[in-house]
Each structure stands twice: as structure tokens, then as C-alpha cells.
Design an enzyme around this catalytic site. Structure first.
Site, PDB file in Angstrom:
ATOM      1  N   CYS A 112      -2.395  -0.494   7.555  1.00  0.00           N
ATOM      2  CA  CYS A 112      -1.572   0.712   7.490  1.00  0.00           C
ATOM      3  C   CYS A 112      -1.693   1.550   8.761  1.00  0.00           C
ATOM      4  CB  CYS A 112      -1.949   1.529   6.258  1.00  0.00           C
ATOM      5  SG  CYS A 112      -1.555   0.660   4.716  1.00  0.00           S
TER       6      CYS A 112
ATOM      7  N   GLU B 105       0.901   3.800   1.911  1.00  0.00           N
ATOM      8  CA  GLU B 105       1.404   4.168   3.237  1.00  0.00           C
ATOM      9  C   GLU B 105       2.598   3.314   3.635  1.00  0.00           C
ATOM     10  OE1 GLU B 105      -3.201   4.304   3.636  1.00  0.00           O
ATOM     11  OE2 GLU B 105      -1.720   3.243   2.437  1.00  0.00           O
TER      12      GLU B 105
ATOM     13  N   CYS C  66      -6.183   1.777   5.817  1.00  0.00           N
ATOM     14  CA  CYS C  66      -6.822   0.523   6.222  1.00  0.00           C
ATOM     15  C   CYS C  66      -6.277   0.127   7.601  1.00  0.00           C
ATOM     16  CB  CYS C  66      -6.538  -0.579   5.204  1.00  0.00           C
ATOM     17  SG  CYS C  66      -4.814  -1.139   5.197  1.00  0.00           S
TER      18      CYS C  66
ATOM     19  N   HIS D  47       0.844  -1.192   0.000  1.00  0.00           N
ATOM     20  CA  HIS D  47       0.000   0.000   0.000  1.00  0.00           C
ATOM     21  C   HIS D  47       0.883   1.247   0.000  1.00  0.00           C
ATOM     22  CE1 HIS D  47      -3.810  -2.031   1.858  1.00  0.00           C
ATOM     23  NE2 HIS D  47      -3.292  -2.733   0.854  1.00  0.00           N
TER      24      HIS D  47
END
Length: 149
Positions: free
Chosen positions: A89, A58, A86, A56
Site C-alpha cells: 500500500c 488503502e 504495508c 486492502h
């Protein structure tokens, strides 16, 4: 005095990353990490490119910022991300000890707020910065994806 480096300024930089992800066929989420008004990490989703569900924006940004600073803690840093993080993260952000998370579009189904994911107690959260732009890019991505299938 006008502060040129505000949340909108840095969210626009994260949005540029999201646009790069869009162009690569990745879910268009972008992130930047800022330390003392300087961008020290830029990232976007790479889950398809790397065939890695943890890639992701992040997570990529945390790794780059930690490398830049030479340590795992991001205590004086701010994460700007175009979509509410999410659970994974947000959990990772707990361990980085971020000072602040600023996000654009909300994620009511998988976002950390509704899932009640714990952030570091000192982490501040600002929601809805450039929310419409961030949300529209995501909607456009999924509409185009559905039309191709």
C-alpha cells in the site's frame, strides 16, 4: 479558530470503516481519502470478501478516489488509515503522489516504516492519531478470531 476538520476528525471516519470491516469478519482496517477537507473515498479491508490479497483498505480507497477525481494522481489528497500501511500500500501511495498519510496504529512487523519502503518525496507522514482505539480494535479482532478456532 478551531479547525473542525482535523486529523482526529478524519481518523474517526476511517475508524468507522474499520468497525465495518470488523463486523464483516475482515481484519479491521479502515481508510478515507480527503481532498480539500472533503471525504472523497471511504474503504475498509475486503480481502476475505473478495478473496483478493490486494483488497486492502488503502488500495480500495485509492481506486475510489482516483475514480472520483477522474485521474490517477492524488497530489492534494490525504490518506487516513487506521493501521500503518504495508509495503504494497505504501508503494502504491508512491505512484498516487499523495500529499500526506496519517495512520493510527503502528505495524512494526509489516509496516512500511520498518521495511523502509520509499514514499513519494513530497508525502508527509503523521503517525499515532487515535492509536489506542485503532490498536484495541485490531487486538479485539484477533483475540475473538483465536477463540473461535
Amino acid at each position: 479558530m478551531i479547525q473542525p476538520f482535523d486529523d482526529v476528525y478524519f481518523m474517526k471516519k476511517a475508524f468507522q470503516e474499520a468497525e465495518m470491516a470488523f463486523d464483516k469478519g475482515e481484519i479491521p482496517v479502515g481508510a478515507v481519502i480527503v481532498f480539500k477537507d472533503k471525504i472523497i473515498a471511504r474503504a475498509h479491508n475486503l480481502t476475505e470478501t473478495l478473496n483478493d490479497v490486494t483488497a486492502h483498505a488503502e488500495m480500495q480507497a485509492f481506486t475510489a478516489a482516483s475514480d472520483f477525481l477522474g485521474g490517477k494522481y492524488l497530489k492534494e489528497c490525504v490518506l487516513y488509515v487506521t493501521l500503518e500501511p504495508c509495503q504494497m500500500c505504501a508503494g502504491a501511495s508512491y505512484w498516487t503522489q499523495l500529499d500526506k498519510i496519517v495512520f493510527g496504529a503502528s505495524e512494526p512487523e509489516r509496516g512500511f516504516i520498518n521495511l523502509k519502503t520509499t514514499l513519494h518525496p513530497k508525502t508527509k507522514v503523521v503517525a499515532g492519531v487515535l492509536e489506542n482505539d485503532c490498536s484495541q480494535l485490531l487486538k479485539r479482532f484477533f483475540i475473538e478470531k483465536r477463540n473461535l478456532n
